[in-house]
Design a protein around this motif. Structure first.
Motif, PDB file in Angstrom:
ATOM      1  N   LEU A   1       0.850  -1.186   0.000  1.00 12.97           N
ATOM      2  CA  LEU A   1       0.000   0.000   0.000  1.00 12.97           C
ATOM      3  C   LEU A   1       0.886   1.236   0.000  1.00 12.97           C
ATOM      4  O   LEU A   1       1.623   1.481   0.955  1.00 12.97           O
ATOM      5  CB  LEU A   1      -0.917   0.017   1.229  1.00 12.97           C
ATOM      6  N   ALA A   2       0.843   1.991  -1.091  1.00 12.09           N
ATOM      7  CA  ALA A   2       1.631   3.217  -1.234  1.00 12.09           C
ATOM      8  C   ALA A   2       0.670   4.402  -1.189  1.00 12.09           C
ATOM      9  O   ALA A   2      -0.213   4.520  -2.043  1.00 12.09           O
ATOM     10  CB  ALA A   2       2.410   3.206  -2.542  1.00 12.09           C
ATOM     11  N   ILE A   3       0.863   5.268  -0.206  1.00 14.49           N
ATOM     12  CA  ILE A   3      -0.094   6.337   0.086  1.00 14.49           C
ATOM     13  C   ILE A   3       0.435   7.684  -0.392  1.00 14.49           C
ATOM     14  O   ILE A   3       1.562   8.057  -0.076  1.00 14.49           O
ATOM     15  CB  ILE A   3      -0.365   6.409   1.602  1.00 14.49           C
ATOM     16  N   GLY A   4      -0.385   8.398  -1.142  1.00 11.85           N
ATOM     17  CA  GLY A   4      -0.066   9.776  -1.493  1.00 11.85           C
ATOM     18  C   GLY A   4      -0.536  10.685  -0.373  1.00 11.85           C
ATOM     19  O   GLY A   4      -1.739  10.812  -0.133  1.00 11.85           O
ATOM     20  N   GLY A   5       0.394  11.314   0.331  1.00 12.76           N
ATOM     21  CA  GLY A   5       0.042  12.116   1.491  1.00 12.76           C
ATOM     22  C   GLY A   5       0.511  13.550   1.371  1.00 12.76           C
ATOM     23  O   GLY A   5       0.897  14.017   0.297  1.00 12.76           O
ATOM     24  N   ASN A   6       0.469  14.262   2.484  1.00 13.68           N
ATOM     25  CA  ASN A   6       0.882  15.662   2.514  1.00 13.68           C
ATOM     26  C   ASN A   6       1.586  15.962   3.828  1.00 13.68           C
ATOM     27  O   ASN A   6       1.899  15.054   4.589  1.00 13.68           O
ATOM     28  CB  ASN A   6      -0.326  16.579   2.279  1.00 13.68           C
ATOM     29  N   LEU A   7       1.819  17.236   4.065  1.00 13.52           N
ATOM     30  CA  LEU A   7       2.579  17.653   5.247  1.00 13.52           C
ATOM     31  C   LEU A   7       1.690  18.067   6.412  1.00 13.52           C
ATOM     32  O   LEU A   7       2.195  18.470   7.458  1.00 13.52           O
ATOM     33  CB  LEU A   7       3.500  18.831   4.883  1.00 13.52           C
ATOM     34  N   TYR A   8       0.387  17.961   6.278  1.00 16.10           N
ATOM     35  CA  TYR A   8      -0.519  18.463   7.311  1.00 16.10           C
ATOM     36  C   TYR A   8      -0.279  17.827   8.666  1.00 16.10           C
ATOM     37  O   TYR A   8      -0.482  18.452   9.708  1.00 16.10           O
ATOM     38  CB  TYR A   8      -1.970  18.203   6.917  1.00 16.10           C
ATOM     39  N   GLY A   9       0.110  16.553   8.683  1.00 17.32           N
ATOM     40  CA  GLY A   9       0.241  15.842   9.945  1.00 17.32           C
ATOM     41  C   GLY A   9       1.288  16.421  10.879  1.00 17.32           C
ATOM     42  O   GLY A   9       1.226  16.199  12.092  1.00 17.32           O
ATOM     43  N   TYR A  10       2.252  17.171  10.339  1.00 14.91           N
ATOM     44  CA  TYR A  10       3.292  17.750  11.190  1.00 14.91           C
ATOM     45  C   TYR A  10       2.788  18.951  11.985  1.00 14.91           C
ATOM     46  O   TYR A  10       3.325  19.243  13.054  1.00 14.91           O
ATOM     47  CB  TYR A  10       4.484  18.185  10.342  1.00 14.91           C
ATOM     48  N   GLY A  11       1.797  19.661  11.454  1.00 12.40           N
ATOM     49  CA  GLY A  11       1.365  20.888  12.100  1.00 12.40           C
ATOM     50  C   GLY A  11       2.425  21.974  11.969  1.00 12.40           C
ATOM     51  O   GLY A  11       3.365  21.858  11.180  1.00 12.40           O
ATOM     52  N   PRO A  12       2.322  23.053  12.738  1.00 10.17           N
ATOM     53  CA  PRO A  12       3.332  24.126  12.687  1.00 10.17           C
ATOM     54  C   PRO A  12       4.691  23.619  13.165  1.00 10.17           C
ATOM     55  O   PRO A  12       4.778  22.917  14.178  1.00 10.17           O
ATOM     56  CB  PRO A  12       2.763  25.189  13.635  1.00 10.17           C
ATOM     57  N   VAL A  13       5.730  23.949  12.434  1.00 11.16           N
ATOM     58  CA  VAL A  13       7.081  23.546  12.813  1.00 11.16           C
ATOM     59  C   VAL A  13       8.015  24.735  12.669  1.00 11.16           C
ATOM     60  O   VAL A  13       7.694  25.708  11.990  1.00 11.16           O
ATOM     61  CB  VAL A  13       7.601  22.379  11.943  1.00 11.16           C
ATOM     62  N   GLU A  14       9.157  24.639  13.305  1.00  9.11           N
ATOM     63  CA  GLU A  14      10.204  25.643  13.126  1.00  9.11           C
ATOM     64  C   GLU A  14      11.308  25.033  12.275  1.00  9.11           C
ATOM     65  O   GLU A  14      11.790  23.940  12.561  1.00  9.11           O
ATOM     66  CB  GLU A  14      10.760  26.090  14.492  1.00  9.11           C
ATOM     67  N   GLY A  15      11.700  25.746  11.239  1.00 13.04           N
ATOM     68  CA  GLY A  15      12.744  25.240  10.359  1.00 13.04           C
ATOM     69  C   GLY A  15      12.179  24.337   9.286  1.00 13.04           C
ATOM     70  O   GLY A  15      10.959  24.134   9.181  1.00 13.04           O
ATOM     71  N   PRO A  16      13.057  23.767   8.455  1.00 15.29           N
ATOM     72  CA  PRO A  16      12.616  22.886   7.377  1.00 15.29           C
ATOM     73  C   PRO A  16      11.833  21.685   7.904  1.00 15.29           C
ATOM     74  O   PRO A  16      12.096  21.186   9.007  1.00 15.29           O
ATOM     75  CB  PRO A  16      13.927  22.459   6.716  1.00 15.29           C
TER      76      PRO A  16
ATOM     77  N   ALA B   1       2.890  -4.881  12.583  1.00  9.64           N
ATOM     78  CA  ALA B   1       2.350  -6.174  13.027  1.00  9.64           C
ATOM     79  C   ALA B   1       2.564  -7.265  11.985  1.00  9.64           C
ATOM     80  O   ALA B   1       2.227  -8.435  12.238  1.00  9.64           O
ATOM     81  CB  ALA B   1       0.857  -6.022  13.319  1.00  9.64           C
ATOM     82  N   GLY B   2       3.104  -6.899  10.840  1.00 15.94           N
ATOM     83  CA  GLY B   2       3.368  -7.874   9.793  1.00 15.94           C
ATOM     84  C   GLY B   2       2.181  -8.197   8.929  1.00 15.94           C
ATOM     85  O   GLY B   2       2.224  -9.132   8.113  1.00 15.94           O
ATOM     86  N   ALA B   3       1.114  -7.420   9.058  1.00 16.52           N
ATOM     87  CA  ALA B   3      -0.103  -7.711   8.300  1.00 16.52           C
ATOM     88  C   ALA B   3      -0.068  -7.144   6.890  1.00 16.52           C
ATOM     89  O   ALA B   3      -0.738  -7.667   5.988  1.00 16.52           O
ATOM     90  CB  ALA B   3      -1.318  -7.150   9.048  1.00 16.52           C
ATOM     91  N   VAL B   4       0.672  -6.059   6.682  1.00 16.51           N
ATOM     92  CA  VAL B   4       0.671  -5.377   5.398  1.00 16.51           C
ATOM     93  C   VAL B   4       1.976  -4.593   5.256  1.00 16.51           C
ATOM     94  O   VAL B   4       2.628  -4.293   6.264  1.00 16.51           O
ATOM     95  CB  VAL B   4      -0.558  -4.426   5.307  1.00 16.51           C
ATOM     96  N   ARG B   5       2.352  -4.300   4.025  1.00 19.81           N
ATOM     97  CA  ARG B   5       3.526  -3.456   3.767  1.00 19.81           C
ATOM     98  C   ARG B   5       3.032  -2.098   3.288  1.00 19.81           C
ATOM     99  O   ARG B   5       2.252  -2.023   2.329  1.00 19.81           O
ATOM    100  CB  ARG B   5       4.417  -4.094   2.707  1.00 19.81           C
ATOM    101  N   VAL B   6       3.469  -1.035   3.966  1.00 21.44           N
ATOM    102  CA  VAL B   6       2.974   0.296   3.621  1.00 21.44           C
ATOM    103  C   VAL B   6       4.128   1.288   3.517  1.00 21.44           C
ATOM    104  O   VAL B   6       5.187   1.119   4.114  1.00 21.44           O
ATOM    105  CB  VAL B   6       1.952   0.822   4.661  1.00 21.44           C
TER     106      VAL B   6
END
Length: 335
Positions: free
Chosen positions: A99-114, A144-149
């Motif tokens: 399973l290859a997921i196309g994601g984004n940066l939202y999960g990080y929230g506000p950060v300082e620096g790169p 858990a070894g159920a899937v490769r992501v």
């Protein structure tokens, strides 16, 4: 012949399907409408990807299952994402497909620096928490070894997108026809953008390389620029005068939140534009050799896409970062 399945036929799904097919991979692209690009090696299937039984049937025999889908508007994320993400995980587990997921940066929230991939997924807004939760659930099944992501995370999309799906493209389109461009936030803060074909190339690279599994990877992107610089470069490519760039006053924008659910959702993400927002994808380049398309090529491709869309009277942005590009960034920042 390799066989891959893609869920979603927006900007990312279309670009990925064509890249894979051009390289000789047989592709099945699954959407609710049965749409997708035309290619001798691309099969377009109309199906509900939230139906795990049906998706598993369609994925049987595939090496990779790609999540390139995204609900069409932020307001729908909490309702539509969880069942879709769960179905994709279930189908991958049943069939053995990566399973290859196309994601984004939202999960990080506000950060300082790169923004580098070793940062914690510590978002506090509901869209960022949702994306972080989706990855955590997928990673738990992997461990858990159920899937490769694996997941690739991109900044705001640019490229030839139909329909338009990101605010950098919206600002670019304003530069094509207006003397003044209005932005939601500070136009003088540097902000990374990611070229859609680069997202697709990164997804294809990590999906079949076991070094990538169980990890998130950032998409190589050109040097971050300010919105003012992006607008000037786009205007030059369009052959029009450089427009002025004005920020919508924040009190005025907040006043509109009461009347617009979409703008309220945008308000949660303004942190991405009020400070430098720079993606660090050096590890991806070092491991997989994927490099960002030069900015000048992105400008040319984006201008060509906007002009073609204008000639056909297409509508403006309603999509999100992975599938249809994210708003105001994703991808969906993103996928």
């Amino acid at each position: 012949m390799s066989f891959h399945v893609i869920v979603g036929a927006g900007a990312l799904g279309t670009s990925l399907a064509l890249q894979l097919a051009d390289a000789g991979t047989r592709v099945r692209i699954v959407t609710r409408s049965g749409g997708g690009p035309e290619h001798p090696l691309v099969e377009r299937v109309k199906a509900d990807a939230t139906d795990a039984d049906e998706l598993a049937r369609l994925t049987r025999g595939a090496e990779v299952l790609y999540n390139c889908a995204n609900p069409p508007s932020y307001e729908m994320w909490e309702r539509l994402w969880p069942p879709l993400a769960a179905s994709l995980l279930e189908a991958a587990e049943r069939t053995g497909a990566v399973l290859a997921i196309g994601g984004n940066l939202y999960g990080y929230g506000p950060v300082e620096g790169p923004i580098h991939r070793d940062l914690p997924l510590a978002a506090t807004d509901h869209k960022g928490r949702l994306r972080a939760r989706m990855w955590a659930e997928a990673l738990a099944r992997h461990e858990a070894g159920a899937v490769r992501v694996t997941e690739v995370r991109a900044s705001d999309y640019m490229g030839s997108m139909k329909p338009m799906g990101s605010y950098p493209e919206l600002y670019a389109d304003q530069a094509r026809v207006r003397r003044r461009v209005f932005t939601f936030a500070d136009p003088d803060q540097v902000h990374s953008v990611t070229y859609v074909p680069d997202v697709a190339r990164t997804l294809a690279a990590v999906a079949t390389d076991e070094r990538a599994w169980g990890l998130g990877w950032h998409v190589p992107s050109p040097e971050a620029r300010t919105v003012r610089e992006m607008v000037a470069d786009m205007a030059r490519e369009f052959g029009v005068g450089r427009p002025s760039v004005s920020r919508i006053p924040r009190p005025l924008l907040r006043g509109a939140f009461r009347f617009s659910p979409f703008l309220r959702e945008v308000g949660e993400l303004l942190y991405q534009w009020d400070a430098p927002y720079v993606i660090d994808a050096d590890v991806t380049t070092e491991v997989f050799g994927v490099e960002a398309t030069p900015w000048e090529e992105i400008v040319r491709a984006t201008a060509a896409g906007l002009e073609a869309r204008a000639s056909h009277g297409s509508r403006g942005p309603r999509g999100s970062r992975a599938g249809r590009a994210s708003r105001p960034g994703s991808p969906t920042r993103s996928s």
